[in-house]
Scaffold this motif. Structure first.
Motif, PDB file in Angstrom:
ATOM      1  N   GLN A   3      71.886  37.210 -31.966  1.00  0.00           N
ATOM      2  CA  GLN A   3      71.154  36.478 -33.273  1.00  0.00           C
ATOM      3  C   GLN A   3      71.879  35.594 -33.793  1.00  0.00           C
ATOM      4  O   GLN A   3      73.452  35.596 -33.512  1.00  0.00           O
ATOM      5  N   SER A  11      68.094  33.030 -36.042  1.00  0.00           N
ATOM      6  CA  SER A  11      66.925  33.077 -34.880  1.00  0.00           C
ATOM      7  C   SER A  11      67.601  34.178 -33.870  1.00  0.00           C
ATOM      8  O   SER A  11      68.554  34.502 -33.769  1.00  0.00           O
ATOM      9  N   LEU A  48      67.464  35.629 -29.955  1.00  0.00           N
ATOM     10  CA  LEU A  48      67.190  35.096 -28.637  1.00  0.00           C
ATOM     11  C   LEU A  48      67.616  36.015 -27.754  1.00  0.00           C
ATOM     12  O   LEU A  48      68.224  36.947 -27.910  1.00  0.00           O
ATOM     13  N   TRP A  58      68.939  31.963 -24.029  1.00  0.00           N
ATOM     14  CA  TRP A  58      68.860  31.204 -25.273  1.00  0.00           C
ATOM     15  C   TRP A  58      67.199  30.824 -25.258  1.00  0.00           C
ATOM     16  O   TRP A  58      66.790  29.898 -25.907  1.00  0.00           O
ATOM     17  N   ASN A  59      66.424  31.828 -25.171  1.00  0.00           N
ATOM     18  CA  ASN A  59      65.020  31.699 -25.226  1.00  0.00           C
ATOM     19  C   ASN A  59      64.972  32.468 -26.520  1.00  0.00           C
ATOM     20  O   ASN A  59      65.145  33.489 -26.840  1.00  0.00           O
ATOM     21  N   GLU A  60      64.018  31.624 -27.421  1.00  0.00           N
ATOM     22  CA  GLU A  60      63.714  32.231 -28.910  1.00  0.00           C
ATOM     23  C   GLU A  60      62.630  33.325 -28.922  1.00  0.00           C
ATOM     24  O   GLU A  60      61.561  32.961 -28.302  1.00  0.00           O
ATOM     25  N   TYR A  61      62.743  34.157 -29.672  1.00  0.00           N
ATOM     26  CA  TYR A  61      61.717  35.240 -29.906  1.00  0.00           C
ATOM     27  C   TYR A  61      61.026  34.566 -31.266  1.00  0.00           C
ATOM     28  O   TYR A  61      61.391  34.022 -31.961  1.00  0.00           O
ATOM     29  N   ASP A  62      59.606  34.826 -31.251  1.00  0.00           N
ATOM     30  CA  ASP A  62      58.772  34.365 -32.282  1.00  0.00           C
ATOM     31  C   ASP A  62      58.894  35.426 -33.726  1.00  0.00           C
ATOM     32  O   ASP A  62      58.106  36.252 -33.656  1.00  0.00           O
ATOM     33  N   LYS A  99      63.685  31.259 -39.320  1.00  0.00           N
ATOM     34  CA  LYS A  99      64.145  30.926 -37.858  1.00  0.00           C
ATOM     35  C   LYS A  99      64.908  29.700 -37.994  1.00  0.00           C
ATOM     36  O   LYS A  99      64.627  28.847 -38.931  1.00  0.00           O
ATOM     37  N   THR A 101      65.745  26.000 -37.669  1.00  0.00           N
ATOM     38  CA  THR A 101      65.114  24.814 -37.518  1.00  0.00           C
ATOM     39  C   THR A 101      65.744  23.560 -37.607  1.00  0.00           C
ATOM     40  O   THR A 101      66.282  23.322 -38.767  1.00  0.00           O
ATOM     41  N   LEU A 112      66.407  24.331 -33.558  1.00  0.00           N
ATOM     42  CA  LEU A 112      67.058  25.367 -32.750  1.00  0.00           C
ATOM     43  C   LEU A 112      67.722  24.286 -31.871  1.00  0.00           C
ATOM     44  O   LEU A 112      67.214  23.722 -31.113  1.00  0.00           O
ATOM     45  N   LYS A 117      71.261  25.349 -25.928  1.00  0.00           N
ATOM     46  CA  LYS A 117      72.118  26.483 -25.409  1.00  0.00           C
ATOM     47  C   LYS A 117      73.490  26.018 -25.476  1.00  0.00           C
ATOM     48  O   LYS A 117      73.915  25.025 -24.834  1.00  0.00           O
TER      49      LYS A 117
END
Length: 281
Positions: free
Chosen positions: A184, A196, A198, A202-206, A213, A215, A217, A220
Motif C-alpha cells: 500500500q 495505490s 500494488l 510494483w504492478n498496480e491493481y485497478d 489512486k 497519479t 504513479l 518502482k
C-alpha cells in the motif's frame, strides 16, 4: 471529530459482548453480517482474529514502544526513530532537555500524536487534558482489537523526522505467512491523500482503496526490495501483519506494525478485492 451520538453509541457498544459488538459494527458498515465460521474476505478474517487470536506477540507488536525493541532484535537493517523520554506523569517532561522539534505519542493506540515545533510545548494542564483523553481511549473495548488490551499505557517523546517540510510517502507491506503479497503506497496524507495498491513487483491493481489512486504513479523505488526483505523479517513469526515503513535519510525507517487494518471495516469497491486480500491469509 466524533459526534456526540457516535460517542454515546461507542460507549454503549463497548459494554456488550465482543462478538455482538463486532456483528453490530460490521452490519452498520456493510449492511450485512460477517461469516465468522468460515471467513473468506480480508475484513471477515480481521474480525475472526479479534475474537480468536490471543498470540502474546500481538500485544508486543501493537505497543509502539515494545515494537521498537522487537524490530531492533529482529533486524539491524531498519532505522528506528529514537525515544527521547517516556513516562506516565507529564510534570517531569518540563524539566527534560529536549530538541526544538519532537513528537509526543501514546503507546497504546492509533491517532495519538502531537507534533511540537520550536519548543512550543503547551501548558501542563492542556497536555494533561490530552493525556487523559488518550488514556481513556480503549481500542480493545470499542473496536474489539484485543492486542491493545494489555499494553501498559505510557506517553513517550519521539524524535522529529525532518522531511524538508513535506509529509513522507508511506509504504505499507501486507505480510502473509512471512511473505509480502501487497504493497500500500500512500502520498499526501494531510493534503491530497492518494493511495495505490500494488504487488511486490510494483504492478498496480485497478483498485481505489478508500482514496483515489496515486497519479501519476512513480517508478518502482530503488529501495523497495530492501523494504520488502525488512518487512518479511519483522513479520515472519505471525500469520499476518502490515508493516509500515518509510524512506528517511537514505535509510529504511520503521513506522509501526498494524494488526487490524481499518479495524476490518475498510470498504472495497468490489467484493473481488476483499476476497483477494483474504485469499493470502
Amino acid at each position: 471529530m466524533p459526534s456526540i451520538s457516535y460517542k454515546i453509541f461507542s460507549t454503549v457498544l463497548a459494554r456488550t459482548p465482543l462478538k455482538f459488538n463486532i456483528f453490530v459494527l460490521y452490519f452498520r458498515r456493510f449492511k450485512e453480517l460477517p461469516n465468522l465460521k468460515m471467513p473468506t474476505t480480508f475484513n471477515e478474517k480481521i474480525q475472526y482474529r479479534k475474537i480468536h487470536d490471543r498470540n502474546p506477540l500481538l500485544t508486543i507488536m501493537a505497543d509502539k514502544l515494545a515494537s521498537k525493541i522487537y524490530v531492533q532484535e529482529k533486524t539491524d537493517s531498519v532505522y528506528i526513530p529514537r525515544v527521547l523520554w517516556e513516562g506516565i506523569s507529564l510534570e517531569s517532561l518540563y524539566h527534560e532537555k529536549l530538541p526544538s522539534n519532537f513528537v509526543i505519542k501514546a503507546n497504546h493506540g492509533s491517532q495519538t500524536n502531537l507534533f511540537i515545533k520550536d519548543n512550543q510545548l503547551p501548558p501542563l494542564h492542556e497536555l494533561e487534558k490530552l493525556r487523559q483523553k488518550w488514556f481513556s481511549h480503549d481500542q480493545a473495548r470499542v473496536l474489539g482489537e484485543w492486542a491493545y488490551a494489555n499494553i501498559p499505557r505510557k506517553i513517550f517523546i519521539e524524535e522529529f523526522m525532518e522531511f524538508e517540510g513535506s509529509v513522507p510517502d508511506d509504504y505499507k507491506f501486507f505480510v502473509f505467512h512471512g511473505k509480502v503479497k501487497l504493497v500500500q503506497f500512500d502520498v499526501g496524507r494531510f493534503t491530497n491523500h492518494q493511495r495505490s495498491i500494488l504487488d511486490p513487483e510494483w504492478n498496480e491493481y485497478d483498485l481505489e482503496y478508500s482514496y483515489p489512486k496515486v497519479t501519476p504513479l512513480p517508478p518502482k523505488p530503488f529501495f523497495l526490495d530492501e523494504m520488502i526483505l525488512a518487512a518479511e523479517k519483522i513479520a515472519e513469526d505471525i500469520d499476518f501483519a502490515r508493516v509500515d515503513l518509510y524512506w528517511f535519510d537514505q535509510k529504511v525507517t520503521f513506522g509501526e506494525i498494524t494488526l487490524y487494518p481499518g479495524a476490518g471495516f475498510e470498504k472495497f469497491p468490489d467484493i473481488f478485492y476483499d476476497e483477494l486480500f483474504g485469499s493470502f491469509w
